[in-house]
Design a protein around this motif. Structure first.
Motif, PDB file in Angstrom:
ATOM      1  N   ILE A  47       0.847  -1.318   0.067  1.00  0.00           N
ATOM      2  CA  ILE A  47       0.117  -0.114  -0.044  1.00  0.00           C
ATOM      3  C   ILE A  47       0.952   1.272  -0.022  1.00  0.00           C
ATOM      4  CG2 ILE A  47      -1.885   1.613   1.194  1.00  0.00           C
ATOM      5  CD1 ILE A  47      -2.696  -1.436   2.558  1.00  0.00           C
ATOM      6  N   TYR A  48       0.426   2.257  -1.007  1.00  0.00           N
ATOM      7  CA  TYR A  48       1.488   3.422  -0.883  1.00  0.00           C
ATOM      8  C   TYR A  48       1.059   4.332   0.436  1.00  0.00           C
ATOM      9  CZ  TYR A  48       2.447   3.257  -6.071  1.00  0.00           C
ATOM     10  OH  TYR A  48       2.975   2.757  -6.885  1.00  0.00           O
ATOM     11  N   TYR A  49       2.008   4.915   0.776  1.00  0.00           N
ATOM     12  CA  TYR A  49       1.832   5.575   1.793  1.00  0.00           C
ATOM     13  C   TYR A  49       2.037   7.135   1.888  1.00  0.00           C
ATOM     14  CZ  TYR A  49       7.141   5.619   2.285  1.00  0.00           C
ATOM     15  OH  TYR A  49       8.272   5.506   2.097  1.00  0.00           O
ATOM     16  N   ILE A  50       1.610   8.051   2.761  1.00  0.00           N
ATOM     17  CA  ILE A  50       2.009   9.538   2.652  1.00  0.00           C
ATOM     18  C   ILE A  50       3.114   9.624   3.778  1.00  0.00           C
ATOM     19  CG2 ILE A  50       0.885  11.586   3.104  1.00  0.00           C
ATOM     20  CD1 ILE A  50      -1.863  10.460   2.416  1.00  0.00           C
ATOM     21  N   TYR A  51       3.943  10.612   3.297  1.00  0.00           N
ATOM     22  CA  TYR A  51       5.026  10.987   4.186  1.00  0.00           C
ATOM     23  C   TYR A  51       4.760  12.247   4.322  1.00  0.00           C
ATOM     24  CZ  TYR A  51       9.706  11.371   6.529  1.00  0.00           C
ATOM     25  OH  TYR A  51      10.481  11.628   7.322  1.00  0.00           O
ATOM     26  N   MET A  52       4.706  12.349   6.069  1.00  0.00           N
ATOM     27  CA  MET A  52       4.180  13.677   6.452  1.00  0.00           C
ATOM     28  C   MET A  52       5.440  14.340   6.718  1.00  0.00           C
ATOM     29  SD  MET A  52       2.003  14.940  10.007  1.00  0.00           S
ATOM     30  CE  MET A  52       0.508  14.150   9.290  1.00  0.00           C
ATOM     31  N   ALA A  53       5.979  15.267   5.842  1.00  0.00           N
ATOM     32  CA  ALA A  53       6.926  16.318   6.146  1.00  0.00           C
ATOM     33  C   ALA A  53       6.484  17.754   6.382  1.00  0.00           C
ATOM     34  CB  ALA A  53       7.676  16.388   4.649  1.00  0.00           C
ATOM     35  N   LEU A  54       5.350  18.043   5.504  1.00  0.00           N
ATOM     36  CA  LEU A  54       4.677  19.351   5.610  1.00  0.00           C
ATOM     37  C   LEU A  54       3.335  19.038   6.105  1.00  0.00           C
ATOM     38  CD1 LEU A  54       5.896  21.575   2.504  1.00  0.00           C
ATOM     39  CD2 LEU A  54       6.645  21.600   4.969  1.00  0.00           C
ATOM     40  N   LYS A  55       2.907  19.370   7.258  1.00  0.00           N
ATOM     41  CA  LYS A  55       1.526  19.006   7.747  1.00  0.00           C
ATOM     42  C   LYS A  55       0.475  19.546   7.016  1.00  0.00           C
ATOM     43  CE  LYS A  55       0.462  20.940  11.765  1.00  0.00           C
ATOM     44  NZ  LYS A  55       0.515  21.545  13.097  1.00  0.00           N
TER      45      LYS A  55
END
Length: 217
Positions: free
Chosen positions: A182-190
């Motif tokens: 599953i693709y994920y979202i990387y939280m760099a900018l909230k």
């Protein structure tokens, strides 16, 4: 001279044909980029830009009274560790403040006092359309987070947009193996990550409505 006159009077393609050709030309690059992205996602890949938005004319109304959205109590269940409560409250406030007024399950707010933790976690998963997994160092160490993640995967084992992994302060190598497809979202900018989560939930609900309409037809 005859062939030159025929060339000048060659009929133009109809608007439908020109629209069809322009659509296929514009969709082919995204298709190729999508396939190449999938080929590189065997060990879990960050979702950079997943904004495949629908045009207003074709987007179903997820808030209509007969929308299958209302078949479940919540649009989103947020799975998180206790140490990430502040961030999760911001995310919930953002989602619930959207024009669609997404219905979020937040354990500390919505769990029934006196009920068993296992029961509440299972009910939250079963009664929600989508599940956001906020994967942080605290998540990886929390057995209840792991339990809820497994419940979500048991409910929807395929990568169909319902499970939304969000990585924060976690190395890619520590991404849970159970979620590697599953693709994920990387939280760099909230702010950007919140918007991606919102778009992903919206896309799933729109597809749910579209599929329901097709079955009725």
């Amino acid at each position: 001279a005859g062939w030159f006159r025929r060339l000048l009077h060659k009929p133009k393609p109809s608007s439908g044909e020109s629209l069809k050709s322009s659509h296929s030309a514009s969709s082919s690059p995204s298709s190729s980029s999508s396939s190449s992205a999938k080929s590189s996602s065997s060990s879990g890949t960050s979702l950079a830009t997943s904004s495949i938005s629908l045009s207003p004319a074709s987007a179903p109304d997820i808030s209509a009274s007969d929308s299958p959205r209302w078949d479940k109590s919540y649009d989103v269940c947020i799975c998180h560790s206790e140490e990430d409560v502040e961030l999760v409250e911001e995310l919930v406030s953002y989602l619930e403040g959207q024009p669609e007024s997404f219905r979020c399950f937040l354990q500390l707010r919505d769990a029934v006092a006196g009920s068993a933790v296992v029961t509440e976690l299972c009910d939250a998963v079963q009664n929600s359309h989508c599940w956001v997994m906020l994967i942080t160092p605290g998540f990886l160490q929390d057995p209840w987070c792991r339990y809820q993640m497994h419940q979500a995967l048991a409910e929807a084992p395929m990568a169909n947009g319902r499970t939304i992994p969000v990585l924060k302060d976690v190395d890619r190598k520590d991404y849970p193996r159970e979620l590697r497809n599953i693709y994920y979202i990387y939280m760099a900018l909230k702010e950007k990550s919140f918007r991606q989560i919102r778009d992903t939930v919206m896309r799933y609900l729109q597809e749910l409505c579209r599929s329901s309409t097709k079955r009725m037809e």
